[in-house]
Write a protein that holds these residues in place. Structure first.
Motif, PDB file in Angstrom:
ATOM      1  N   UNK A   1       5.663  -9.600  -9.223  1.00  0.00           N
ATOM      2  CA  UNK A   1       4.319  -9.129  -9.568  1.00  0.00           C
ATOM      3  C   UNK A   1       3.277 -10.122  -9.054  1.00  0.00           C
ATOM      4  N   UNK A   2       2.548  -9.708  -8.039  1.00  0.00           N
ATOM      5  CA  UNK A   2       1.483 -10.539  -7.485  1.00  0.00           C
ATOM      6  C   UNK A   2       0.160 -10.186  -8.158  1.00  0.00           C
ATOM      7  N   UNK A   3      -0.827 -11.074  -8.109  1.00  0.00           N
ATOM      8  CA  UNK A   3      -2.116 -10.798  -8.748  1.00  0.00           C
ATOM      9  C   UNK A   3      -2.729  -9.492  -8.271  1.00  0.00           C
ATOM     10  N   UNK A   4      -3.090  -8.638  -9.188  1.00  0.00           N
ATOM     11  CA  UNK A   4      -3.672  -7.354  -8.824  1.00  0.00           C
ATOM     12  C   UNK A   4      -5.019  -7.571  -8.123  1.00  0.00           C
ATOM     13  N   UNK A   5      -5.255  -6.750  -7.129  1.00  0.00           N
ATOM     14  CA  UNK A   5      -6.482  -6.865  -6.363  1.00  0.00           C
ATOM     15  C   UNK A   5      -6.386  -7.825  -5.199  1.00  0.00           C
ATOM     16  N   UNK A   6      -5.280  -8.576  -5.131  1.00  0.00           N
ATOM     17  CA  UNK A   6      -5.123  -9.534  -4.033  1.00  0.00           C
ATOM     18  C   UNK A   6      -3.707  -9.520  -3.484  1.00  0.00           C
ATOM     19  N   UNK A   7      -2.885  -8.611  -3.932  1.00  0.00           N
ATOM     20  CA  UNK A   7      -1.466  -8.635  -3.561  1.00  0.00           C
ATOM     21  C   UNK A   7      -1.262  -8.451  -2.058  1.00  0.00           C
ATOM     22  N   UNK A   8      -2.026  -7.553  -1.445  1.00  0.00           N
ATOM     23  CA  UNK A   8      -1.845  -7.270  -0.012  1.00  0.00           C
ATOM     24  C   UNK A   8      -2.218  -8.483   0.829  1.00  0.00           C
TER      25      UNK A   8
ATOM     26  N   UNK B   1       0.845  -1.200   0.000  1.00  0.00           N
ATOM     27  CA  UNK B   1       0.000   0.000   0.000  1.00  0.00           C
ATOM     28  C   UNK B   1       0.876   1.243   0.000  1.00  0.00           C
ATOM     29  N   UNK B   2       1.902   1.239   0.854  1.00  0.00           N
ATOM     30  CA  UNK B   2       2.836   2.370   0.893  1.00  0.00           C
ATOM     31  C   UNK B   2       3.555   2.529  -0.448  1.00  0.00           C
ATOM     32  N   UNK B   3       3.864   1.415  -1.077  1.00  0.00           N
ATOM     33  CA  UNK B   3       4.535   1.471  -2.378  1.00  0.00           C
ATOM     34  C   UNK B   3       3.693   2.232  -3.392  1.00  0.00           C
ATOM     35  N   UNK B   4       2.399   2.000  -3.347  1.00  0.00           N
ATOM     36  CA  UNK B   4       1.501   2.649  -4.306  1.00  0.00           C
ATOM     37  C   UNK B   4       1.206   4.094  -3.930  1.00  0.00           C
ATOM     38  N   UNK B   5       0.926   4.344  -2.665  1.00  0.00           N
ATOM     39  CA  UNK B   5       0.502   5.689  -2.255  1.00  0.00           C
ATOM     40  C   UNK B   5       1.660   6.673  -2.151  1.00  0.00           C
ATOM     41  N   UNK B   6       2.835   6.164  -1.777  1.00  0.00           N
ATOM     42  CA  UNK B   6       3.994   7.042  -1.596  1.00  0.00           C
ATOM     43  C   UNK B   6       5.013   6.905  -2.722  1.00  0.00           C
ATOM     44  N   UNK B   7       4.725   6.007  -3.674  1.00  0.00           N
ATOM     45  CA  UNK B   7       5.614   5.795  -4.831  1.00  0.00           C
ATOM     46  C   UNK B   7       7.028   5.444  -4.368  1.00  0.00           C
ATOM     47  N   UNK B   8       7.117   4.497  -3.447  1.00  0.00           N
ATOM     48  CA  UNK B   8       8.398   4.097  -2.895  1.00  0.00           C
ATOM     49  C   UNK B   8       9.035   3.010  -3.751  1.00  0.00           C
ATOM     50  N   UNK B   9      10.355   3.023  -3.807  1.00  0.00           N
ATOM     51  CA  UNK B   9      11.092   2.015  -4.555  1.00  0.00           C
ATOM     52  C   UNK B   9      11.178   0.726  -3.756  1.00  0.00           C
TER      53      UNK B   9
ATOM     54  N   UNK C   1      -3.716  -7.993   9.238  1.00  0.00           N
ATOM     55  CA  UNK C   1      -3.500  -6.729   8.534  1.00  0.00           C
ATOM     56  C   UNK C   1      -3.592  -6.906   7.027  1.00  0.00           C
ATOM     57  N   UNK C   2      -3.226  -8.090   6.520  1.00  0.00           N
ATOM     58  CA  UNK C   2      -3.370  -8.342   5.089  1.00  0.00           C
ATOM     59  C   UNK C   2      -4.827  -8.342   4.660  1.00  0.00           C
ATOM     60  N   UNK C   3      -5.660  -8.986   5.466  1.00  0.00           N
ATOM     61  CA  UNK C   3      -7.095  -9.013   5.160  1.00  0.00           C
ATOM     62  C   UNK C   3      -7.703  -7.613   5.253  1.00  0.00           C
ATOM     63  N   UNK C   4      -7.380  -6.892   6.328  1.00  0.00           N
ATOM     64  CA  UNK C   4      -7.931  -5.548   6.507  1.00  0.00           C
ATOM     65  C   UNK C   4      -7.372  -4.582   5.468  1.00  0.00           C
ATOM     66  N   UNK C   5      -6.084  -4.726   5.171  1.00  0.00           N
ATOM     67  CA  UNK C   5      -5.461  -3.835   4.197  1.00  0.00           C
ATOM     68  C   UNK C   5      -5.992  -4.026   2.794  1.00  0.00           C
ATOM     69  N   UNK C   6      -6.462  -5.234   2.509  1.00  0.00           N
ATOM     70  CA  UNK C   6      -6.959  -5.527   1.163  1.00  0.00           C
ATOM     71  C   UNK C   6      -8.444  -5.202   1.005  1.00  0.00           C
ATOM     72  N   UNK C   7      -9.236  -5.542   2.012  1.00  0.00           N
ATOM     73  CA  UNK C   7     -10.685  -5.511   1.829  1.00  0.00           C
ATOM     74  C   UNK C   7     -11.414  -4.499   2.712  1.00  0.00           C
ATOM     75  N   UNK C   8     -10.758  -3.937   3.718  1.00  0.00           N
ATOM     76  CA  UNK C   8     -11.425  -2.994   4.620  1.00  0.00           C
ATOM     77  C   UNK C   8     -11.071  -1.561   4.250  1.00  0.00           C
ATOM     78  N   UNK C   9     -11.858  -0.602   4.692  1.00  0.00           N
ATOM     79  CA  UNK C   9     -11.516   0.797   4.432  1.00  0.00           C
ATOM     80  C   UNK C   9     -10.317   1.224   5.273  1.00  0.00           C
ATOM     81  N   UNK C  10      -9.715   2.353   4.881  1.00  0.00           N
ATOM     82  CA  UNK C  10      -8.575   2.924   5.603  1.00  0.00           C
ATOM     83  C   UNK C  10      -7.490   1.885   5.853  1.00  0.00           C
ATOM     84  N   UNK C  11      -6.878   1.354   4.784  1.00  0.00           N
ATOM     85  CA  UNK C  11      -5.923   0.248   4.948  1.00  0.00           C
ATOM     86  C   UNK C  11      -4.678   0.599   5.745  1.00  0.00           C
TER      87      UNK C  11
END
Length: 287
Positions: free
Chosen positions: A236-243, A33-41, A151-161
């Motif tokens: 590269x993990x499956x999109x939509x389920x990586x977390x 999630x941090x990788x996507x939101x903060x554009x981290x390497x 945290x993986x379940x909440x980060x993937x499917x719950x709000x405010x990951x």
């Protein structure tokens, strides 16, 4: 102390240890999630995961002898509270990279203090029945496993990951903190006593430390770390389920130690060699 009281005491201490351990890998699935939101390497994400060790190692070395002098409660209770502070710092740091590193470092400090002193405390609260180390190890392994799974379940499917998983952990730490209320101090007259913690390396064991202990220590941290932290950000993990996949992967990897622990009695002195070979085999399969 009655047997029923002793049982209740070590169970409450085990719950507290579990609560702290559960928080150590809450950030692991959220690295994506941090990788996507903060554009981290990938390098920054791997460093963020590993920064935990920078706080863990010094705390491991200092906390035990300190608790010999000032008591178990005086060390464990403040650091249990700091475990919740670390999770709240992650919430605040959702968009601030330096704060993420600070939160991860604090997690390491908390873990080093609580794991070392808490394990000793559980052993002493177990009334010398010889099961304290096993109970402490089981509590930590369960926390290490269930923390990232949740945290993986909440980060993937719950709000405010980047918020909800940490708040769940804060609530769990609150339960753990309540469990410590009334736990007896097991170090008496500690202000005037000599430390009971022995040196990590006894005199004359330097060669074994270099050839066995040091390589094994690297393996213990490096093998699972690469699987649960490096691979998810490099593959590269499956999109939509990586977390959630990362959370499951971390949970299985870290929880496997509970299943493997009984095998040590059968393997005996070959345990370090067999463990290193298994880790190397896992590395090979991940290529």
């Amino acid at each position: 102390m009655r047997d029923t009281d002793a049982t209740l005491h070590w169970r409450r201490a085990v719950l507290t240890l579990f609560a702290v351990a559960a928080g150590t890998n809450v950030p692991t699935p959220l690295l994506l999630v941090y990788k996507q939101t903060l554009h981290l390497s990938p390098q920054t994400l791997t460093a963020l995961f590993g920064f935990y060790a920078a706080g863990l190692v010094p705390a491991l070395l200092v906390a035990g002898p300190l608790s010999d002098r000032i008591g178990r409660r005086a060390v464990v209770l403040p650091f249990v509270a700091m475990s919740a502070v670390a999770s709240l710092l992650f919430v605040v740091a959702a968009h601030n990279v330096p704060l993420l590193f600070a939160a991860r470092f604090l997690q390491g400090v908390v873990s080093g203090a609580v794991f070392s002193v808490g394990s000793a405390w559980i052993g002493e609260l177990s009334a010398g029945d010889g099961s304290g180390a096993r109970r402490a190890a089981a509590a930590m392994s369960a926390g290490f496993s269930l923390g990232p799974l949740t945290s993986g379940l909440l980060g993937q499917y719950a709000p405010a990951p980047t918020t909800l998983p940490y708040l769940v952990h804060v609530a769990l730490v609150g339960v753990g903190a309540l469990a410590t209320r009334g736990l007896p101090e097991t170090i008496t007259h500690y202000k005037h006593r000599e430390p009971v913690h022995e040196s990590l390396v006894r005199k004359g064991d330097g060669w074994q430390a270099v050839t066995v202990l040091a390589p094994l220590a690297v393996c213990v941290y490096a093998f699972p770390s690469v699987i649960i932290a490096a691979l998810p950000v490099l593959v590269d993990l499956p999109k939509g389920h990586a977390v959630v996949i990362t959370g499951v992967l971390a949970g299985i990897t870290l929880g496997a130690s509970t299943l493997a622990a009984p095998l040590q009695q059968r393997v005996g002195a070959w345990t370090p060699t067999v463990a290193a070979m298994c880790g190397a085999a896992g590395y090979a399969l991940s290529l």
